[in-house]
Motif scaffolding. Structure first.
Motif, short mmCIF file in Angstrom:
data_model
loop_
_atom_site.label_atom_id
_atom_site.label_comp_id
_atom_site.label_asym_id
_atom_site.label_seq_id
_atom_site.Cartn_x
_atom_site.Cartn_y
_atom_site.Cartn_z
N ILE A 185 38.56 38.10 40.35
CA ILE A 185 37.57 38.35 40.90
C ILE A 185 36.11 38.77 40.09
CG2 ILE A 185 36.62 41.30 41.97
CD1 ILE A 185 38.87 42.10 42.01
N ALA A 186 35.98 38.30 38.86
CA ALA A 186 34.68 37.80 38.18
C ALA A 186 34.82 36.52 37.85
CB ALA A 186 34.62 38.98 36.80
N ARG A 187 36.13 35.86 38.30
CA ARG A 187 36.04 34.78 38.20
C ARG A 187 35.02 34.19 39.59
NH1 ARG A 187 42.01 32.98 36.29
NH2 ARG A 187 41.82 33.55 34.23
N ALA A 188 34.99 34.29 40.49
CA ALA A 188 34.50 34.20 41.42
C ALA A 188 33.10 34.87 41.18
CB ALA A 188 35.49 34.82 42.47
N HIS A 189 32.84 35.64 40.64
CA HIS A 189 31.24 36.00 40.72
C HIS A 189 31.12 37.59 40.86
CE1 HIS A 189 28.98 33.13 37.47
NE2 HIS A 189 30.63 33.13 38.16
N MET A 190 32.35 38.06 42.28
CA MET A 190 32.44 39.05 43.43
C MET A 190 31.60 40.33 41.99
SD MET A 190 34.45 38.73 46.26
CE MET A 190 34.25 37.00 47.08
N MET A 191 31.99 40.25 40.65
CA MET A 191 31.50 41.36 39.82
C MET A 191 31.25 40.32 39.15
SD MET A 191 32.80 43.94 41.26
CE MET A 191 32.99 45.25 39.34
N PRO A 192 30.88 41.00 37.97
CA PRO A 192 30.11 40.48 36.79
C PRO A 192 30.70 39.26 35.95
CG PRO A 192 29.16 42.54 37.11
CD PRO A 192 30.36 42.53 37.83
N PRO A 193 30.09 37.98 35.82
CA PRO A 193 31.32 37.71 35.21
C PRO A 193 31.46 37.89 33.27
CG PRO A 193 29.23 36.72 35.20
CD PRO A 193 29.22 37.97 36.05
N TRP A 194 31.14 38.67 33.13
CA TRP A 194 31.05 39.17 31.86
C TRP A 194 32.72 40.18 31.91
CZ3 TRP A 194 32.27 43.82 30.31
CH2 TRP A 194 32.35 44.40 28.74
N LEU A 195 33.30 40.01 32.98
CA LEU A 195 34.65 40.34 32.92
C LEU A 195 35.47 39.38 33.34
CD1 LEU A 195 33.46 43.52 35.79
CD2 LEU A 195 34.19 43.81 33.48
N ALA A 196 35.67 38.39 33.08
CA ALA A 196 36.25 37.77 33.62
C ALA A 196 36.65 36.49 32.20
CB ALA A 196 35.35 36.31 34.08
N GLN A 197 36.02 37.34 31.25
CA GLN A 197 35.80 36.45 29.70
C GLN A 197 37.63 36.55 28.88
OE1 GLN A 197 32.91 37.73 27.33
NE2 GLN A 197 31.39 36.68 28.73
N VAL A 198 37.98 35.47 28.48
CA VAL A 198 39.56 36.04 27.68
C VAL A 198 39.18 35.76 26.49
CG1 VAL A 198 40.96 35.37 27.72
CG2 VAL A 198 40.92 35.02 30.45
#
Length: 598
Positions: free
Chosen positions: A377-390
């Motif tokens: 969801i964060a990868r799509a930027h619907m949530m802050p992209p900080w949450l997309a980090q692996v």
């Protein structure tokens, strides 16, 4: 890879907390930009509603936004045990007693069958999508491809609600069984705050501690979590086998003399709530990105785990109601108290230990799944992209894991189980219904290939399937004794499905694994999920509506503009890359061609 890409500046650091990690998009660079974006909300909304993502974009471009790859280490064996570990927990050990005592009686086994059938239909739909689009986003990614950003966001918000609420419910159940194991009442380990009211004043610090431990396990690595889950699930299955065998040896057939004390309505009312006992399998679909061979491993893992789970549930429900009259079943720890009632007081410790093991694996697999949902969801930027980090070392989304479990712990600290269970069922049934709709769209409509006449016929039949299913559910909820309405709504559903089957050609066939009997199984999944929604109480819908309203406010103020900017930035990057690959041929202002390598 560099520190930024064309998606609006997603940084590759593992632990960063600058503004660009949360709102890197152009619309949030200044207040002027933001107000300009708000003025363009209608046009941006139409763009997001009508635009569809592609399979390839979800599989390749979206994954790249996490900076590091998740590690492909899972097999069908891992997935099957993850599925069992994710599902068998609070539902069977806690809700079975409550539903048998208050709504279904011994017929609670039929409630499990109804919920199990609905869950299996949803498993089929999830499996086809997970094989075709093997990414961490699960149903969020599937809906982005077939129904667009807006519907995917509404589903995403409810996915988040599903996992946070579900985890909180299991964490509170963990406290109940821990108390039983130590010969205490659950409230002995809770702080009673009378000022907060009955539903929210039983504060549960143990549930918070359990969430913290699960968080550590979830961030260490997926393979380590798999080993822990496998060992714990084996112990759990041994306990279930003990409960079934011991329960049947202490069976009293007189307890089955009144099988359906609350009528058919009670069976379906329980089925809607007991659907909670089957959720969790969708977390396995989010592990597709970490699966070695998705085309083989996902169908075996998902379907296999659901079959094992359904059989276990039915056997345990029968054993419980044969041991003790339904009206004497304890709603908090039904199996432990039932064994005490038949003179096997010592057995309650085995049951409590097994329940704790089961609930621990449910929390663990849920934590893994919810973090992967949040990551995509964060990868799509619907949530802050900080949450997309692996994280590069562990291959896990640490930021998303910590945030989701913190929210779970907060809810678990305050809220009673009954409120959580019904609210969760609304959210889950809603999402599963949309996934079934998305599967029909995937099979029957391909943009640019499906003719307008076939598209229109498909939309008419799909609309009739949805309308007749909704009418059936509403009639069930409103009319307590009547049956004439079903004579209208059920034939409409049936004929609409027949029409879709024979009058609309399928536009796309699955490449590797597909749901059998399309459109019948997805159509039945839609009907059953909507029907079960008609059995849920009014208060749960009010809470659901409040949450959805909050999601819409967030979407129109932030999510819409972030995804719009990200999509445009990605498109711009693609065009620039395409021009660079084309060549070495550029055109000057006069129109003359020149070779840039000359």
């Amino acid at each position: 890879m560099g520190s930024e890409n064309g998606d609006g500046g997603l940084r590759r650091r593992g632990c960063s907390c600058t503004k660009d990690d949360f709102l890197p998009e152009e619309s949030f660079k200044s207040m002027g930009n933001y107000f300009k974006a708000l003025k363009e909300t209608p046009s941006r909304f139409m763009d997001r509603v009508t635009t569809r993502s592609l399979d390839s974009a979800e599989i390749h471009e979206m994954k790249a936004r996490s900076g590091n790859e998740m590690k492909k280490t899972l097999t069908w064996w891992d997935l099957m045990w993850f599925g069992i570990g994710a599902v068998i927990g609070s539902g069977i050990f806690v809700l079975t007693g409550l539903e048998a005592r208050e709504f279904a009686g011994p017929a609670v086994v039929l409630s499990f069958v109804v919920s199990g059938v609905s869950a299996m239909l949803s498993v089929f739909c999830y499996t086809e999508f997970a094989v075709e689009i093997p990414v961490a986003g699960g149903s969020f990614a599937y809906l982005r491809v077939e129904l667009g950003d807006f519907m995917a966001f509404i589903a995403a918000g409810n996915i988040i609600l599903e996992y946070v609420v579900g985890g909180a419910a299991v964490a509170r159940s963990w406290t109940s069984y821990f108390a039983t194991l130590l010969n205490h009442k659950p409230d002995d380990f809770r702080i009673i705050a009378h000022s907060l009211g009955e539903d929210y004043g039983h504060l549960d610090p143990i549930a918070v501690g359990v969430c913290a431990i699960i968080c550590v396990l979830a961030v260490v690595g997926i393979k380590g979590s798999s080993v822990f889950n496998y060992i714990a699930s084996i112990i759990h299955m041994v306990v279930i086998l003990f409960v079934v065998i011991a329960g049947f040896t202490k069976a009293d057939l007189k307890n089955y003399s009144v099988f359906v004390p609350f009528g058919v309505r009670g069976v379906f009312k329980s089925a809607a709530t007991l659907f909670f006992a089957y959720i969790g399998f969708d977390a396995v679909s989010t592990m597709a990105e970490e699966t070695k061979n998705p085309g083989r491993d996902i169908p075996i893992g998902l379907v296999g785990s659901m079959v094992v789970t359904t059989v276990c549930y039915c056997l345990m429900a029968v054993a419980l109601c044969l041991m003790q009259p339904y009206y004497q079943i304890d709603p908090d720890a039904p199996f432990s108290v039932a064994f005490s009632a038949v003179g096997w007081d010592w057995a309650k410790y085995i049951v409590a230990f097994g329940a704790l093991k089961g609930m621990t694996t449910v929390l663990l697999v849920g934590a893994i799944g919810q973090a992967r949902y949040m990551t995509h969801i964060a990868r799509a930027h619907m949530m802050p992209p900080w949450l997309a980090q692996v994280n590069a070392k562990t291959g896990t989304p640490i930021n998303a894991t910590v945030v989701m479990l913190a929210a779970t712990a907060f809810i678990a600290f305050f809220t009673k189980l009954g409120i959580l269970a019904d609210l969760l069922s609304v959210s889950t049934l809603f999402i599963f219904m949309f996934v079934a709709v998305a599967l029909l769209v995937r099979r029957y409509y391909v943009s640019g290939e499906t003719s307008s006449s076939n598209r229109n016929k498909f939309l008419v039949f799909l609309g009739l399937i949805l309308a007749s299913s909704i009418a059936t559910g509403v009639y069930w909820a409103v009319e307590k004794e009547g049956w004439i309405g079903y004579c209208i709504t059920v034939p409409i559903w049936f004929l609409s499905t027949v029409g879709m089957k024979f009058l609309v050609p399928q536009a796309r066939a699955p490449k590797i694994w597909g749901v059998p009997l399309v459109p019948w199984l997805p159509s039945a999944s839609i009907a059953i999920n909507i029907f079960l929604l008609g059995s849920i109480d009014k208060k749960s819908y009010i809470r659901f509506a409040i949450w959805t309203a909050f999601l819409l406010v967030y979407y129109f103020l932030f999510g819409l503009h972030a995804t719009y900017d990200t999509a445009k930035a990605t498109l711009k990057e693609k065009v620039a890359l395409q021009k660079a690959e084309e060549g070495d041929i550029v055109v000057d202002k006069s129109g003359a061609a020149s070779n840039t390598n000359a």
